[in-house]
Design a protein around this motif. Structure first.
Motif, PDB file in Angstrom:
ATOM      1  N   GLY A 102      29.890 -46.293 -86.656  1.00 55.94           N
ATOM      2  CA  GLY A 102      29.309 -46.997 -85.516  1.00 55.94           C
ATOM      3  C   GLY A 102      29.035 -48.459 -85.817  1.00 55.94           C
ATOM      4  O   GLY A 102      29.274 -49.332 -84.971  1.00 55.94           O
ATOM      5  N   LEU A 103      28.539 -48.758 -87.018  1.00 50.90           N
ATOM      6  CA  LEU A 103      28.312 -50.154 -87.397  1.00 50.90           C
ATOM      7  C   LEU A 103      29.624 -50.930 -87.457  1.00 50.90           C
ATOM      8  O   LEU A 103      29.698 -52.079 -87.013  1.00 50.90           O
ATOM      9  N   ALA A 104      30.661 -50.303 -87.997  1.00 41.97           N
ATOM     10  CA  ALA A 104      31.965 -50.967 -88.063  1.00 41.97           C
ATOM     11  C   ALA A 104      32.521 -51.227 -86.657  1.00 41.97           C
ATOM     12  O   ALA A 104      33.060 -52.300 -86.385  1.00 41.97           O
ATOM     13  N   LEU A 105      32.358 -50.254 -85.771  1.00 38.88           N
ATOM     14  CA  LEU A 105      32.838 -50.432 -84.399  1.00 38.88           C
ATOM     15  C   LEU A 105      32.022 -51.482 -83.655  1.00 38.88           C
ATOM     16  O   LEU A 105      32.563 -52.233 -82.835  1.00 38.88           O
ATOM     17  N   THR A 106      30.736 -51.558 -83.927  1.00 33.27           N
ATOM     18  CA  THR A 106      29.897 -52.585 -83.317  1.00 33.27           C
ATOM     19  C   THR A 106      30.325 -53.965 -83.779  1.00 33.27           C
ATOM     20  O   THR A 106      30.417 -54.904 -82.983  1.00 33.27           O
ATOM     21  N   TRP A 107      30.628 -54.104 -85.066  1.00 28.45           N
ATOM     22  CA  TRP A 107      31.100 -55.367 -85.603  1.00 28.45           C
ATOM     23  C   TRP A 107      32.411 -55.780 -84.919  1.00 28.45           C
ATOM     24  O   TRP A 107      32.563 -56.932 -84.488  1.00 28.45           O
ATOM     25  N   LEU A 108      33.335 -54.836 -84.798  1.00 22.70           N
ATOM     26  CA  LEU A 108      34.617 -55.117 -84.155  1.00 22.70           C
ATOM     27  C   LEU A 108      34.428 -55.448 -82.674  1.00 22.70           C
ATOM     28  O   LEU A 108      35.060 -56.371 -82.149  1.00 22.70           O
ATOM     29  N   TRP A 109      33.550 -54.729 -81.996  1.00 20.56           N
ATOM     30  CA  TRP A 109      33.277 -54.955 -80.581  1.00 20.56           C
ATOM     31  C   TRP A 109      32.740 -56.367 -80.348  1.00 20.56           C
ATOM     32  O   TRP A 109      33.165 -57.062 -79.434  1.00 20.56           O
ATOM     33  N   MET A 110      31.794 -56.793 -81.189  1.00 17.04           N
ATOM     34  CA  MET A 110      31.243 -58.151 -81.058  1.00 17.04           C
ATOM     35  C   MET A 110      32.300 -59.203 -81.343  1.00 17.04           C
ATOM     36  O   MET A 110      32.349 -60.241 -80.682  1.00 17.04           O
ATOM     37  N   LEU A 111      33.143 -58.956 -82.310  1.00 15.70           N
ATOM     38  CA  LEU A 111      34.218 -59.886 -82.633  1.00 15.70           C
ATOM     39  C   LEU A 111      35.156 -60.047 -81.439  1.00 15.70           C
ATOM     40  O   LEU A 111      35.474 -61.174 -81.040  1.00 15.70           O
ATOM     41  N   ILE A 112      35.559 -58.941 -80.851  1.00 12.70           N
ATOM     42  CA  ILE A 112      36.475 -58.984 -79.704  1.00 12.70           C
ATOM     43  C   ILE A 112      35.814 -59.669 -78.510  1.00 12.70           C
ATOM     44  O   ILE A 112      36.413 -60.529 -77.860  1.00 12.70           O
ATOM     45  N   ARG A 113      34.564 -59.313 -78.202  1.00 10.53           N
ATOM     46  CA  ARG A 113      33.869 -59.933 -77.067  1.00 10.53           C
ATOM     47  C   ARG A 113      33.690 -61.431 -77.265  1.00 10.53           C
ATOM     48  O   ARG A 113      33.817 -62.207 -76.322  1.00 10.53           O
ATOM     49  N   SER A 114      33.421 -61.850 -78.479  1.00 10.98           N
ATOM     50  CA  SER A 114      33.239 -63.279 -78.741  1.00 10.98           C
ATOM     51  C   SER A 114      34.552 -64.038 -78.574  1.00 10.98           C
ATOM     52  O   SER A 114      34.583 -65.115 -77.978  1.00 10.98           O
ATOM     53  N   VAL A 115      35.625 -63.481 -79.073  1.00 11.27           N
ATOM     54  CA  VAL A 115      36.933 -64.151 -78.956  1.00 11.27           C
ATOM     55  C   VAL A 115      37.381 -64.187 -77.497  1.00 11.27           C
ATOM     56  O   VAL A 115      37.825 -65.227 -77.004  1.00 11.27           O
TER      57      VAL A 115
END
Length: 126
Positions: A93-106
């Motif tokens: 879940g932490l890894a997916l949250t990190w990826l989710w924030m990265l995608i939303r920011s880009v």
């Protein structure tokens, strides 16, 4: 895509707000490595949202929603890790949250640079 907010060509964009919105996306990207910068970004978003043009308000709302959703996710995943039984799911879940924030920011930064607002800034997905 007809609901997308586009900056009118006849008006000059409020460059300060556009700059702050872009700075926030960069702070969120840095926040994926150093979390404290995300707190600064959400403070800026809250302080600038009300006086920004409508299309930029959607960016600030998107950033605020991203921040609080990520915080909630991090708290839940940390609790799962601390229980021991669900630690694998918490780590995923932490890894997916990190990826989710990265995608939303880009995605948000790309929309900002294109002069477009968010069609649904309150949505949890991109």
């Amino acid at each position: 895509m007809s609901d997308t907010i586009i900056e009118p060509n006849g008006q000059a964009a409020d460059r300060d707000d556009k700059l702050f919105a872009g700075l926030n996306y960069v702070l969120f990207l840095i926040g994926n490595i150093i979390g404290i910068s995300s707190i600064l970004a959400v403070i800026i978003a809250y302080s600038r949202r009300e006086r920004a043009p409508r299309w930029l308000q959607s960016h600030y709302t998107y950033q605020i929603k991203s921040f609080w959703t990520a915080v909630l996710s991090i708290v839940v995943c940390t609790f799962m890790i601390l229980t021991g039984i669900l630690s694998l799911f918490g780590a995923i879940g932490l890894a997916l949250t990190w990826l989710w924030m990265l995608i939303r920011s880009v995605v948000g930064l790309i929309r900002l640079l294109d002069g477009r607002g968010h069609p649904d800034a309150d949505a949890v997905w991109v």
